[in-house]
Design a protein around this motif. Structure first.
Motif, PDB file in Angstrom:
ATOM      1  N   ALA A   1       3.139  27.857  42.674  1.00 35.40           N
ATOM      2  CA  ALA A   1       3.336  26.564  43.322  1.00 35.40           C
ATOM      3  C   ALA A   1       4.753  26.460  43.893  1.00 35.40           C
ATOM      4  N   PRO A   2       4.873  26.009  45.154  1.00 36.30           N
ATOM      5  CA  PRO A   2       6.210  25.822  45.724  1.00 36.30           C
ATOM      6  C   PRO A   2       6.902  24.601  45.131  1.00 36.30           C
ATOM      7  N   HIS A   3       8.152  24.428  45.494  1.00 38.81           N
ATOM      8  CA  HIS A   3       8.957  23.266  45.095  1.00 38.81           C
ATOM      9  C   HIS A   3       9.256  23.245  43.597  1.00 38.81           C
ATOM     10  N   LYS A   4       9.119  24.399  42.937  1.00 40.00           N
ATOM     11  CA  LYS A   4       9.473  24.486  41.523  1.00 40.00           C
ATOM     12  C   LYS A   4      10.457  25.638  41.334  1.00 40.00           C
ATOM     13  N   PRO A   5      11.500  25.427  40.535  1.00 44.19           N
ATOM     14  CA  PRO A   5      12.464  26.519  40.316  1.00 44.19           C
ATOM     15  C   PRO A   5      11.835  27.662  39.532  1.00 44.19           C
TER      16      PRO A   5
ATOM     17  N   MET B   1      20.259  40.050  50.997  1.00 41.68           N
ATOM     18  CA  MET B   1      20.233  41.246  50.158  1.00 41.68           C
ATOM     19  C   MET B   1      21.452  41.261  49.252  1.00 41.68           C
ATOM     20  N   ALA B   2      21.270  41.774  48.051  1.00 46.79           N
ATOM     21  CA  ALA B   2      22.388  41.854  47.100  1.00 46.79           C
ATOM     22  C   ALA B   2      22.211  43.069  46.207  1.00 46.79           C
ATOM     23  N   GLU B   3      23.338  43.667  45.846  1.00 41.43           N
ATOM     24  CA  GLU B   3      23.303  44.761  44.877  1.00 41.43           C
ATOM     25  C   GLU B   3      23.111  44.218  43.463  1.00 41.43           C
ATOM     26  N   GLY B   4      23.400  42.935  43.284  1.00 37.54           N
ATOM     27  CA  GLY B   4      23.205  42.274  42.003  1.00 37.54           C
ATOM     28  C   GLY B   4      22.103  41.244  42.073  1.00 37.54           C
ATOM     29  N   ASN B   5      22.376  40.047  41.519  1.00 39.80           N
ATOM     30  CA  ASN B   5      21.397  38.966  41.494  1.00 39.80           C
ATOM     31  C   ASN B   5      21.458  38.133  42.773  1.00 39.80           C
ATOM     32  N   ILE B   6      20.389  37.378  43.000  1.00 40.98           N
ATOM     33  CA  ILE B   6      20.334  36.435  44.114  1.00 40.98           C
ATOM     34  C   ILE B   6      19.999  35.052  43.550  1.00 40.98           C
ATOM     35  N   HIS B   7      20.778  34.051  43.951  1.00 40.11           N
ATOM     36  CA  HIS B   7      20.535  32.664  43.579  1.00 40.11           C
ATOM     37  C   HIS B   7      20.365  31.857  44.866  1.00 40.11           C
ATOM     38  N   VAL B   8      19.257  31.143  44.996  1.00 37.78           N
ATOM     39  CA  VAL B   8      19.019  30.293  46.163  1.00 37.78           C
ATOM     40  C   VAL B   8      18.720  28.891  45.664  1.00 37.78           C
ATOM     41  N   TYR B   9      19.605  27.945  45.980  1.00 36.96           N
ATOM     42  CA  TYR B   9      19.446  26.577  45.491  1.00 36.96           C
ATOM     43  C   TYR B   9      18.682  25.686  46.467  1.00 36.96           C
TER      44      TYR B   9
ATOM     45  N   CYS C   1      15.458  30.933  42.363  1.00 32.81           N
ATOM     46  CA  CYS C   1      15.388  30.021  43.506  1.00 32.81           C
ATOM     47  C   CYS C   1      14.725  28.709  43.104  1.00 32.81           C
ATOM     48  N   SER C   2      15.066  27.666  43.861  1.00 26.27           N
ATOM     49  CA  SER C   2      14.552  26.324  43.562  1.00 26.27           C
ATOM     50  C   SER C   2      13.188  26.069  44.165  1.00 26.27           C
ATOM     51  N   ASP C   3      12.852  26.842  45.214  1.00 23.26           N
ATOM     52  CA  ASP C   3      11.612  26.585  45.945  1.00 23.26           C
ATOM     53  C   ASP C   3      11.160  27.900  46.563  1.00 23.26           C
ATOM     54  N   LEU C   4      10.194  28.560  45.939  1.00 20.89           N
ATOM     55  CA  LEU C   4       9.755  29.887  46.368  1.00 20.89           C
ATOM     56  C   LEU C   4       8.653  29.792  47.419  1.00 20.89           C
TER      57      LEU C   4
ATOM     58  N   ASN D   1       8.395  46.844  33.691  1.00 23.56           N
ATOM     59  CA  ASN D   1       7.309  47.826  33.788  1.00 23.56           C
ATOM     60  C   ASN D   1       6.832  47.993  35.228  1.00 23.56           C
ATOM     61  N   GLN D   2       7.805  48.095  36.133  1.00 23.46           N
ATOM     62  CA  GLN D   2       7.542  48.330  37.543  1.00 23.46           C
ATOM     63  C   GLN D   2       6.693  47.221  38.173  1.00 23.46           C
ATOM     64  N   LYS D   3       6.844  46.001  37.647  1.00 23.71           N
ATOM     65  CA  LYS D   3       6.114  44.860  38.173  1.00 23.71           C
ATOM     66  C   LYS D   3       7.016  43.648  38.224  1.00 23.71           C
ATOM     67  N   LEU D   4       6.912  42.868  39.280  1.00 23.02           N
ATOM     68  CA  LEU D   4       7.715  41.659  39.406  1.00 23.02           C
ATOM     69  C   LEU D   4       7.087  40.543  38.570  1.00 23.02           C
ATOM     70  N   ILE D   5       7.921  39.911  37.762  1.00 23.93           N
ATOM     71  CA  ILE D   5       7.488  38.817  36.893  1.00 23.93           C
ATOM     72  C   ILE D   5       8.105  37.515  37.405  1.00 23.93           C
ATOM     73  N   ILE D   6       7.281  36.546  37.700  1.00 27.65           N
ATOM     74  CA  ILE D   6       7.754  35.256  38.210  1.00 27.65           C
ATOM     75  C   ILE D   6       7.462  34.192  37.169  1.00 27.65           C
ATOM     76  N   LYS D   7       8.528  33.536  36.687  1.00 30.99           N
ATOM     77  CA  LYS D   7       8.381  32.503  35.668  1.00 30.99           C
ATOM     78  C   LYS D   7       9.041  31.228  36.140  1.00 30.99           C
ATOM     79  N   GLU D   8       8.402  30.105  35.851  1.00 26.25           N
ATOM     80  CA  GLU D   8       9.009  28.813  36.163  1.00 26.25           C
ATOM     81  C   GLU D   8      10.143  28.551  35.194  1.00 26.25           C
ATOM     82  N   LEU D   9      11.212  27.934  35.700  1.00 24.98           N
ATOM     83  CA  LEU D   9      12.367  27.597  34.868  1.00 24.98           C
ATOM     84  C   LEU D   9      12.234  26.183  34.292  1.00 24.98           C
TER      85      LEU D   9
END
Length: 247
Positions: free
Chosen positions: A228-232, A175-183, A204-207, A239-247
């Protein structure tokens, strides 16, 4: 020659205020069999997330509708699904007395929440306290770096950004009050912006997470299966929705 004694005993404890996240069970109906069934379904969605989870029972909606529900019965029901009730909120005088008799504290209606378990849509934003004004050199911002794997059952909290260079195992919670980075691989639960910062992000590198959340809006594992897993990836809130984009 007189001798004196020196008390060299160190302080054994201290009390400190802190920010903790506790799931809230917000009841809007008094049909106990229906509550039991919906709890069963909710736990089945993310068993590792809810197993042995503390739980605050909120009765404000129930009482606003003048619906009667025996508090002892609801405590027994949530315990049967593996939850650990830690108190009551929004109860009437009789319910509060029953809670205290069961050694469960009575909480104020004011305070922070983590994901609600309710009959309402799971992805609605959750009520959070007003975030403090941001300043360039806020003294209470503490970024945290974790270089070891976060194992099942562990919880890590950062007042600023949280950076994990290893794996977050299933059953772990960061948990974080700011951003989270998981390598490494993110298999546990990640909650960013826990005090209401909707600008927070998760990288994150692998969701493969059990749950992701930003400022109280969250998705469970089933909602993430299309990615797809194994992709950053980068996860943001819009707009009250989580957006997941590949890096």
């Amino acid at each position: 020659m007189s001798t004196g004694t020196i008390n060299s005993q160190k302080t054994a404890l201290e009390f400190k205020s802190t920010s903790l996240t506790v799931p809230v069970l917000l009841l809007s109906g008094n049909d106990l069999p229906a509550i039991d069934e919906q709890l069963k379904e909710k736990v089945a969605q993310a068993p590792e997330f809810f197993r042995n989870s503390p739980l605050l029972i909120d009765l404000q909606k129930l009482n606003a509708q003048n619906l009667v529900l025996d508090f002892a019965d609801i405590v027994a029901t949530v315990r049967s699904h593996g939850f650990m009730p830690v108190g009551i909120r929004g109860g009437n005088e009789q319910q509060n007395q029953v809670a205290l008799a069961m050694n469960l504290p009575v909480h104020s209606l004011h305070g922070s929440n983590t994901p609600l378990i309710s009959k309402e849509p799971a992805k609605q934003p959750l009520p959070t306290p007003e975030p403090p004004p941001s300043t360039p050199a806020a003294s209470n911002v503490e970024n945290k770096l974790i270089t070891q794997p976060v194992r099942s059952g562990q919880r890590v909290y950062a007042k600023g950004d949280l950076i994990v260079t290893a794996t977050v195992s299933a059953g772990a919670e960061i948990m974080a009050e700011g951003n989270i980075h998981v390598y490494g691989s993110l298999r546990g639960r990640a909650l960013a912006g826990v005090l209401g910062n909707a600008e927070s992000r998760i990288f994150c590198s692998d969701l493969q997470a059990e749950l992701i959340s930003i400022a109280g809006t969250y998705q469970l594992r089933d909602d993430l299966s299309q990615h797809a897993p194994h992709k950053p990836v980068q996860i943001s809130l819009a707009n009250q929705k989580l957006i997941i984009k590949e890096l």
